[in-house]
Motif scaffolding. Structure first.
Motif, PDB file in Angstrom:
ATOM      1  N   ARG A 107       0.811  -1.215   0.000  1.00  0.00           N
ATOM      2  CA  ARG A 107       0.000   0.000   0.000  1.00  0.00           C
ATOM      3  C   ARG A 107       0.844   1.265   0.000  1.00  0.00           C
ATOM      4  N   SER A 108       2.108   1.175  -0.374  1.00  0.00           N
ATOM      5  CA  SER A 108       2.956   2.359  -0.385  1.00  0.00           C
ATOM      6  C   SER A 108       2.663   3.201  -1.624  1.00  0.00           C
ATOM      7  N   ALA A 109       3.014   4.455  -1.538  1.00  0.00           N
ATOM      8  CA  ALA A 109       2.784   5.377  -2.643  1.00  0.00           C
ATOM      9  C   ALA A 109       3.768   5.090  -3.772  1.00  0.00           C
ATOM     10  N   LEU A 110       3.320   5.269  -4.998  1.00  0.00           N
ATOM     11  CA  LEU A 110       4.179   5.031  -6.150  1.00  0.00           C
ATOM     12  C   LEU A 110       4.905   6.299  -6.589  1.00  0.00           C
ATOM     13  N   GLY A 111       4.462   7.440  -6.151  1.00  0.00           N
ATOM     14  CA  GLY A 111       5.005   8.701  -6.624  1.00  0.00           C
ATOM     15  C   GLY A 111       6.034   9.320  -5.707  1.00  0.00           C
ATOM     16  N   HIS A 112       6.842   8.515  -5.020  1.00  0.00           N
ATOM     17  CA  HIS A 112       7.829   9.077  -4.103  1.00  0.00           C
ATOM     18  C   HIS A 112       9.149   9.332  -4.816  1.00  0.00           C
ATOM     19  N   ASP A 113       9.971  10.214  -4.247  1.00  0.00           N
ATOM     20  CA  ASP A 113      11.287  10.498  -4.803  1.00  0.00           C
ATOM     21  C   ASP A 113      12.235   9.352  -4.486  1.00  0.00           C
ATOM     22  N   MET A 114      13.174   9.120  -5.387  1.00  0.00           N
ATOM     23  CA  MET A 114      14.167   8.077  -5.157  1.00  0.00           C
ATOM     24  C   MET A 114      15.224   8.574  -4.182  1.00  0.00           C
ATOM     25  N   THR A 115      15.685   7.687  -3.332  1.00  0.00           N
ATOM     26  CA  THR A 115      16.745   8.037  -2.395  1.00  0.00           C
ATOM     27  C   THR A 115      18.085   8.026  -3.140  1.00  0.00           C
ATOM     28  N   GLU A 116      19.104   8.602  -2.523  1.00  0.00           N
ATOM     29  CA  GLU A 116      20.441   8.619  -3.119  1.00  0.00           C
ATOM     30  C   GLU A 116      20.948   7.200  -3.340  1.00  0.00           C
ATOM     31  N   GLU A 117      20.672   6.332  -2.385  1.00  0.00           N
ATOM     32  CA  GLU A 117      21.117   4.940  -2.508  1.00  0.00           C
ATOM     33  C   GLU A 117      20.449   4.259  -3.706  1.00  0.00           C
ATOM     34  N   ASN A 118      19.151   4.489  -3.875  1.00  0.00           N
ATOM     35  CA  ASN A 118      18.443   3.898  -5.007  1.00  0.00           C
ATOM     36  C   ASN A 118      18.919   4.472  -6.338  1.00  0.00           C
ATOM     37  N   LEU A 119      19.245   5.754  -6.379  1.00  0.00           N
ATOM     38  CA  LEU A 119      19.766   6.366  -7.602  1.00  0.00           C
ATOM     39  C   LEU A 119      21.115   5.767  -7.981  1.00  0.00           C
ATOM     40  N   ARG A 120      21.984   5.551  -6.967  1.00  0.00           N
ATOM     41  CA  ARG A 120      23.283   4.933  -7.236  1.00  0.00           C
ATOM     42  C   ARG A 120      23.103   3.495  -7.732  1.00  0.00           C
ATOM     43  N   LEU A 121      22.192   2.760  -7.108  1.00  0.00           N
ATOM     44  CA  LEU A 121      21.938   1.378  -7.514  1.00  0.00           C
ATOM     45  C   LEU A 121      21.376   1.320  -8.927  1.00  0.00           C
ATOM     46  N   LEU A 122      20.480   2.247  -9.263  1.00  0.00           N
ATOM     47  CA  LEU A 122      19.922   2.307 -10.613  1.00  0.00           C
ATOM     48  C   LEU A 122      21.013   2.593 -11.643  1.00  0.00           C
ATOM     49  N   ALA A 123      21.888   3.534 -11.353  1.00  0.00           N
ATOM     50  CA  ALA A 123      22.978   3.858 -12.271  1.00  0.00           C
ATOM     51  C   ALA A 123      23.901   2.658 -12.459  1.00  0.00           C
ATOM     52  N   GLN A 124      24.172   1.926 -11.375  1.00  0.00           N
ATOM     53  CA  GLN A 124      25.023   0.745 -11.464  1.00  0.00           C
ATOM     54  C   GLN A 124      24.358  -0.330 -12.321  1.00  0.00           C
ATOM     55  N   ARG A 125      23.071  -0.560 -12.120  1.00  0.00           N
ATOM     56  CA  ARG A 125      22.351  -1.575 -12.901  1.00  0.00           C
ATOM     57  C   ARG A 125      22.289  -1.193 -14.379  1.00  0.00           C
ATOM     58  N   GLN A 126      22.104   0.090 -14.673  1.00  0.00           N
ATOM     59  CA  GLN A 126      22.073   0.522 -16.066  1.00  0.00           C
ATOM     60  C   GLN A 126      23.437   0.343 -16.726  1.00  0.00           C
ATOM     61  N   ALA A 127      24.518   0.609 -15.981  1.00  0.00           N
ATOM     62  CA  ALA A 127      25.868   0.399 -16.516  1.00  0.00           C
ATOM     63  C   ALA A 127      26.110  -1.083 -16.776  1.00  0.00           C
ATOM     64  N   GLU A 128      25.609  -1.933 -15.890  1.00  0.00           N
ATOM     65  CA  GLU A 128      25.781  -3.376 -16.078  1.00  0.00           C
ATOM     66  C   GLU A 128      25.052  -3.867 -17.325  1.00  0.00           C
ATOM     67  N   THR A 129      23.877  -3.327 -17.591  1.00  0.00           N
ATOM     68  CA  THR A 129      23.120  -3.790 -18.757  1.00  0.00           C
ATOM     69  C   THR A 129      23.742  -3.315 -20.068  1.00  0.00           C
ATOM     70  N   GLN A 130      24.530  -2.248 -20.030  1.00  0.00           N
ATOM     71  CA  GLN A 130      25.158  -1.735 -21.244  1.00  0.00           C
ATOM     72  C   GLN A 130      26.257  -2.653 -21.766  1.00  0.00           C
ATOM     73  N   GLN A 131      26.751  -3.562 -20.934  1.00  0.00           N
ATOM     74  CA  GLN A 131      27.837  -4.428 -21.385  1.00  0.00           C
ATOM     75  C   GLN A 131      27.332  -5.674 -22.106  1.00  0.00           C
ATOM     76  N   TRP A 132      26.024  -5.856 -22.206  1.00  0.00           N
ATOM     77  CA  TRP A 132      25.444  -7.048 -22.831  1.00  0.00           C
ATOM     78  C   TRP A 132      24.677  -6.691 -24.095  1.00  0.00           C
ATOM     79  N   GLU A 133      24.562  -7.644 -24.982  1.00  0.00           N
ATOM     80  CA  GLU A 133      23.844  -7.466 -26.234  1.00  0.00           C
ATOM     81  C   GLU A 133      22.925  -8.673 -26.423  1.00  0.00           C
ATOM     82  N   THR A 134      21.690  -8.441 -26.832  1.00  0.00           N
ATOM     83  CA  THR A 134      20.746  -9.529 -27.062  1.00  0.00           C
ATOM     84  C   THR A 134      20.754  -9.910 -28.530  1.00  0.00           C
ATOM     85  N   ILE A 135      20.961 -11.185 -28.794  1.00  0.00           N
ATOM     86  CA  ILE A 135      20.989 -11.722 -30.146  1.00  0.00           C
ATOM     87  C   ILE A 135      19.717 -12.544 -30.351  1.00  0.00           C
TER      88      ILE A 135
END
Length: 80
Positions: free
Chosen positions: A32-60
């Motif tokens: 029941r938590s709100a969906l429109g909350h701001d991301m924390t600094e920790e979540n922003l860092r984790l998101l950036a790390q996950r996006q960098a990880e996905t950039q190293q792969w290619e789908t064939i």
């Protein structure tokens, strides 16, 4: 013993939660938590790390429609 329904409206999610009360008793509560909350600094860092990880792969995609993932640069071991 009729209930006064005029004050019992609520928003759509509250009506849904009341209507599915017995199902939630079996399957567990909904989040029941709100969906429109701001991301924390920790979540922003984790998101950036996950996006960098996905950039190293290619789908064939194979001719039969199945897909698999391969490294874009096999020599790059920075994120593995």
């Amino acid at each position: 013993m009729a209930r006064d329904r005029s004050g019992d409206k609520g928003n759509a999610s509250q009506r849904f939660m009341r209507a599915t009360g017995k199902l939630r008793a079996v399957f567990g509560p909904a989040n029941r938590s709100a969906l429109g909350h701001d991301m924390t600094e920790e979540n922003l860092r984790l998101l950036a790390q996950r996006q960098a990880e996905t950039q190293q792969w290619e789908t064939i995609t194979r001719p039969d429609g199945s897909t698999y993932v391969v490294p874009r640069n096999p020599e790059d071991r920075s994120l593995r």
